[in-house]
Write a protein that holds these residues in place. Structure first.
Motif, short mmCIF file in Angstrom:
data_model
loop_
_atom_site.label_atom_id
_atom_site.label_comp_id
_atom_site.label_asym_id
_atom_site.label_seq_id
_atom_site.Cartn_x
_atom_site.Cartn_y
_atom_site.Cartn_z
N PRO A 64 -9.38 -54.00 4.49
CA PRO A 64 -8.77 -52.69 4.22
C PRO A 64 -9.72 -51.68 3.62
N TRP A 65 -10.81 -52.16 3.04
CA TRP A 65 -11.64 -51.26 2.25
C TRP A 65 -12.56 -50.38 3.08
N ALA A 66 -12.65 -50.63 4.37
CA ALA A 66 -13.34 -49.67 5.24
C ALA A 66 -12.56 -48.37 5.27
N SER A 67 -11.25 -48.48 5.43
CA SER A 67 -10.40 -47.28 5.46
C SER A 67 -10.32 -46.63 4.09
N ILE A 68 -10.30 -47.44 3.04
CA ILE A 68 -10.24 -46.88 1.69
C ILE A 68 -11.53 -46.13 1.37
N ALA A 89 -8.12 -51.90 13.67
CA ALA A 89 -7.15 -50.96 13.11
C ALA A 89 -7.54 -49.52 13.42
N TYR A 90 -8.72 -49.33 13.96
CA TYR A 90 -9.24 -47.99 14.27
C TYR A 90 -8.92 -47.59 15.71
N LYS A 91 -9.24 -48.47 16.63
CA LYS A 91 -9.12 -48.11 18.05
C LYS A 91 -7.66 -47.97 18.46
N TYR A 303 -4.94 -46.74 8.05
CA TYR A 303 -5.01 -48.20 8.15
C TYR A 303 -3.58 -48.73 8.24
N ARG A 304 -3.43 -50.03 8.28
CA ARG A 304 -2.12 -50.68 8.32
C ARG A 304 -1.38 -50.41 7.00
N TRP A 305 -0.22 -49.80 7.10
CA TRP A 305 0.52 -49.47 5.89
C TRP A 305 1.01 -50.71 5.15
N ASP A 306 1.14 -51.84 5.84
CA ASP A 306 1.67 -53.03 5.20
C ASP A 306 0.58 -53.88 4.55
N ALA A 307 -0.57 -53.29 4.30
CA ALA A 307 -1.63 -53.94 3.54
C ALA A 307 -1.95 -53.06 2.34
N PRO A 308 -2.35 -53.64 1.20
CA PRO A 308 -2.68 -52.82 0.05
C PRO A 308 -3.81 -51.84 0.37
N VAL A 310 -4.76 -47.21 0.73
CA VAL A 310 -4.54 -45.80 0.42
C VAL A 310 -3.10 -45.38 0.70
N GLU A 311 -2.51 -45.91 1.78
CA GLU A 311 -1.19 -45.47 2.20
C GLU A 311 -0.05 -46.34 1.68
N THR A 312 -0.35 -47.24 0.76
CA THR A 312 0.69 -48.07 0.16
C THR A 312 1.84 -47.24 -0.43
N PRO A 313 1.58 -46.13 -1.13
CA PRO A 313 2.70 -45.33 -1.65
C PRO A 313 3.61 -44.80 -0.54
N LEU A 314 3.02 -44.43 0.59
CA LEU A 314 3.83 -43.95 1.71
C LEU A 314 4.69 -45.09 2.27
N MET A 315 4.12 -46.29 2.33
CA MET A 315 4.88 -47.44 2.80
C MET A 315 6.06 -47.72 1.89
N MET A 316 5.86 -47.60 0.59
CA MET A 316 6.94 -47.80 -0.37
C MET A 316 8.07 -46.81 -0.11
#
Length: 370
Positions: A64-68, A89-91, A303-308, A310-316
């Protein structure tokens, strides 16, 4: 310090001596000294790590940290190598439309098992490498060849935010890390202020599946809590917490008979695969969520929202609004997502972009949730 760096500093200082400190020095000499300057940061294990003052090339082993890192830097220009799964997760997803350089990043230097090829990193000119906190042996190998190892982890909310700050410091983007952490806190508070209402509400039984082999997802750390505060009943949370790799047999799914099924983006399966019984050896026809068309592919943006991440708050927020729309009716997740990308990354996402993020096409046969 590596011998070549010591020699480089000596040469740069000699050049300065020739031009004379009092008379000023040429721009090339100033750049040489600046290039060799260092600063200190602290990683998740409290290690003091010396890094170049202005890091130019970074390798990243945690997926996940590539996207972060992209999100914190608002660019992928300094990312030189990533885990191969990060590219999947990019393509075909939002980031491919936003950042073409990301698609050129090396995916061979970091192996599938997260190990690193130190010789290749040196050849690629990599100066720092972000590692999981347990990769201490890799960290030692990197230090020996002059590459700064920076350990991070995201097993808890606190460690995720600490790691935001660590990578923010590595990039010289402290303000962006502060901003992301503040957004996380605000989202969490926005949802948990309805705790009393959620506790009294009828809670749909939710099954969150990671892949078509029926490995569970959403039953540990962030997603486990997101489901809980968002108003879900998780019938298998305790067994899942004992093992992140738990797989559930179809017989158990029949017993649970979930009201809602969420499908992770760690697999390519989609709701129609369940509606039409496309998965070999599985019969979903009698499951309530399938009969009532309440199977959903979860969102995926940077990135995938269901992984910890940047977008975790949006997933919540997405989970809360989907499961308890009467309680969280004030959440307009699409507009909030658009505002998030604009505020955090200065990205103007279109309605078509949002349709990609929220998997509108693959969710088209499911009951509307917006």
């Amino acid at each position: 310090m590596k011998a070549w760096k010591k020699k480089g500093i000596a040469l740069a200082m000699a050049a300065l001596a020739v031009t004379g400190f009092t008379g000023g020095c040429g721009s090339s000499e100033r750049k040489a000294v600046a290039k060799l300057a260092t600063r200190e940061i602290t990683d998740i294990k409290e290690n003091k790590v010396m890094i170049p003052a202005d890091v130019e090339k970074i390798a990243i082993t945690p997926i996940p940290w590539a996207s972060i890192t992209y999100a914190l830097d608002k660019s992928s220009e300094r990312i030189a190598a990533i885990h191969p799964t990060a590219m999947s997760a990019y393509k075909g997803h939002l980031l491919e439309k936003l950042d073409t350089h990301f698609g050129t990043i090396d995916t061979k230097i970091v192996a599938q098992n997260f190990s690193v090829n130190t010789e290749s990193m040196v050849s690629a000119g990599i100066e720092a490498c972000i590692l999981w906190q347990y990769q201490e042996q890799d960290a030692e190998k990197l230090k020996k060849v002059g590459i700064a190892p920076v350990l991070i982890y995201n097993d808890t909310v606190d460690n995720l935010k600490k790691s935001f700050h660590i990578v923010g410091n590595l990039l010289g983007k402290k303000d962006q890390a502060d901003k992301l952490c503040a957004y996380y806190d605000n989202a969490y508070n926005e949802i948990t202020k309805h705790k009393a209402e959620v506790e009294k509400a009828d809670k749909p039984t939710v099954l969150f599946i990671r892949n078509s082999k029926l490995r569970l997802q959403g039953n540990d750390n962030f997603m486990h809590e997101a489901l809980e505060i968002g108003g879900a009943y998780n019938p298998i949370e305790q067994s899942a917490l004992d093992s992140k790799n738990t797989e559930i047999p179809m017989e158990e799914i029949y017993k649970i008979n979930p009201d809602v099924i969420l499908l992770s983006n760690f697999d390519t399966f989609v709701p129609d695969d369940l509606y039409e019984n496309r998965i070999l050896g599985q019969d979903w026809s009698s499951v309530k969520a399938v009969q009532e068309k309440r199977v959903y592919k979860v969102p995926m943006g940077i990135y995938r929202w269901d992984a910890p991440g940047v977008e975790t708050p949006l997933m919540m927020k997405w989970i809360a609004h989907m499961l308890q729309p009467k309680i969280f009716g004030d959440i307009d997740i699409r507009n909030e997502t658009k505002a998030f990308y604009k505020d955090m990354f200065n990205l103007d996402v279109t309605d078509a972009d949002l349709a990609l993020v929220f998997a509108d096409k693959v969710n088209e046969h499911s009951r509307p949730i917006y």
